[in-house]
Design a protein around this motif. Sequence first.
Motif, PDB file in Angstrom:
ATOM      1  N   GLY A 113      23.455  43.033 -25.420  1.00 43.74           N
ATOM      2  CA  GLY A 113      24.394  42.005 -25.008  1.00 43.74           C
ATOM      3  C   GLY A 113      23.771  40.629 -24.918  1.00 43.74           C
ATOM      4  N   TRP A 161      28.115  44.351 -24.358  1.00 43.01           N
ATOM      5  CA  TRP A 161      28.537  43.570 -23.194  1.00 43.01           C
ATOM      6  C   TRP A 161      28.298  42.088 -23.465  1.00 43.01           C
ATOM      7  N   LEU A 165      32.048  45.628 -22.176  1.00 39.48           N
ATOM      8  CA  LEU A 165      31.977  45.050 -20.839  1.00 39.48           C
ATOM      9  C   LEU A 165      31.988  43.529 -20.996  1.00 39.48           C
ATOM     10  N   ALA A 168      29.991  46.256 -14.518  1.00 39.25           N
ATOM     11  CA  ALA A 168      29.054  45.141 -14.366  1.00 39.25           C
ATOM     12  C   ALA A 168      27.963  45.453 -13.356  1.00 39.25           C
ATOM     13  N   LEU A 204      25.230  47.121 -15.133  1.00 39.17           N
ATOM     14  CA  LEU A 204      24.440  46.158 -15.890  1.00 39.17           C
ATOM     15  C   LEU A 204      23.474  45.422 -14.973  1.00 39.17           C
TER      16      LEU A 204
END
Length: 542
Positions: free
Chosen positions: A56, A87, A137, A344, A347
Amino acid sequence: MSFLFPRNTRASLLSAITLATFLSACGGSGSSSSPAPEPTPEPTPEPQPTGSWSAGDLHVHTYQSDDAQVSLESVLEDAFTRYDLDWLTISNHLRTSYRDHDGAELGESIPFYQALIDHEMPYLKQALEQDRYPGALIYSSFEWDMPTHDHVNVGIGMDAPMSEANLRAVAEFEYLFTTRDAGLFDPALVERLGDQPRANTTHEDALTALRWLRDNHPDSYMLLNHPSRYTGKYTIAQIREMHDLAPDQFFAIEGMVGNQMEPDRGGYAEAYVEENLSSRTYGGTDYLVAQLGGTWDALLGEGRRIWNLANSDYHFTTAQGRYSSGYAPGEYAKTYVWKDGEDASALLEGLRGGRLFGVFGDLIDALEFRAANGDRGTVMGGTLNAAPGDQVTVTIRFRSPETNHYEYPLESGQSAYMKPTVDHVDLIVGDVQAPARPDSVAYQSASNPSTRVLARFTANDWTVDEDGYSVITHTFTASGDQYLRLRGTNLAVNVPGQMKDGEPLPDAKVEVANDAARFDAINARNYNDLWFYSNPIFITAE
């Protein structure tokens, strides 16, 4: 996309039972019939980590930033449809907005939080509800002009970044820590925060904001963006101070910076004179991270868990046929994070854990970096116990894709079919000492003299396994508290203007008068100078 690697498991141990005991237990010949000893139970296997790799970008702009020229829709399409990210964080400037997410003029300037509520957040929620990007995401953060410094990305409330409570927190942060006119804010918000002083002009105010995050929204982060772009914006003492204050929020540096399509790579446009060498990029990487034994190594040399990552800082690729800025999210820069979960907060925990690496130009798309002492082992971000004199075995597995996204001409959609190839990988080691005290001279030191390249590996040193991964194994003797990290490149150890004795040289400005030719020259510069950086493994002496 995810990459799962086989894990070593501890071998089962069974007690040996003597023949005499066996015969006795079965009623065979022997004197007394005392009960046979219980077999030693098998040890409980080590728990195996769950999760997977994900890719990401934490730093992406849209029209709602005053200096960007891309729509939110195009950013999402690039990230998830064209470049296959998992993401993405939209991180527009924490400034007033005069355009919506599609670039339409609003007729007035509104504060960031209002633009977030009225435009960005509804579009993101609609995209998620309609499942336009399955499994992706997406959430909103912002890029803050930190008082007396440069930019930091702030992600508030990662437990629920799209919630009403999060939007209130963003509005409060904007009111308390910017110089925005109070008349632009909801009067109820101003009244609610009326007894809290606004802090928006000094270094102490920057610390106040970080403290506010720590105390009120611990599920947040503050990422140091392009830290050396301007001379003197941060001292290492200030970085230490911020990490000391909030290590769970201030734990990452955008060392592999965005804006790579600028003629001054990364937008590092200070005068090209010797005294500004610390404000250059080196192979597209900030001096703070790229300098062997420099600032990052000084921080790691105190055992600080401060991680490096890569972002696009996307504003536009080219504009008006005259200007260039950076690559789309996922096109050139990627951060790979091992995360356990889809939201999240997963993450955030992955980022905090340090099992992540950054890469330019898809030089690699998979990396496993492991250190073991006997049957004990750990991976990036982890800690391995090893007494001085113990043999530590390092295993490195990486893979390069068949092609990357190099286009010629730029933005033509025509692939140049470049296959990225790693020339060599450096295993770097440094000693770890106790953290410097704030009142000491060492607190001001931005060097770690113990840092060195422990081993350099080329294709002659690795094998390719059945899954197509290049595999390196190296054993060395532990000598105390240390850390290990990796860097790899497509460049040979000596390339005029780019590399000397294995160390990257400062990036030169591309000065070509014709606009289209300059764009292609910048693009060629970048794709011919590719890097990846791992995050460290720490070794603690038993």
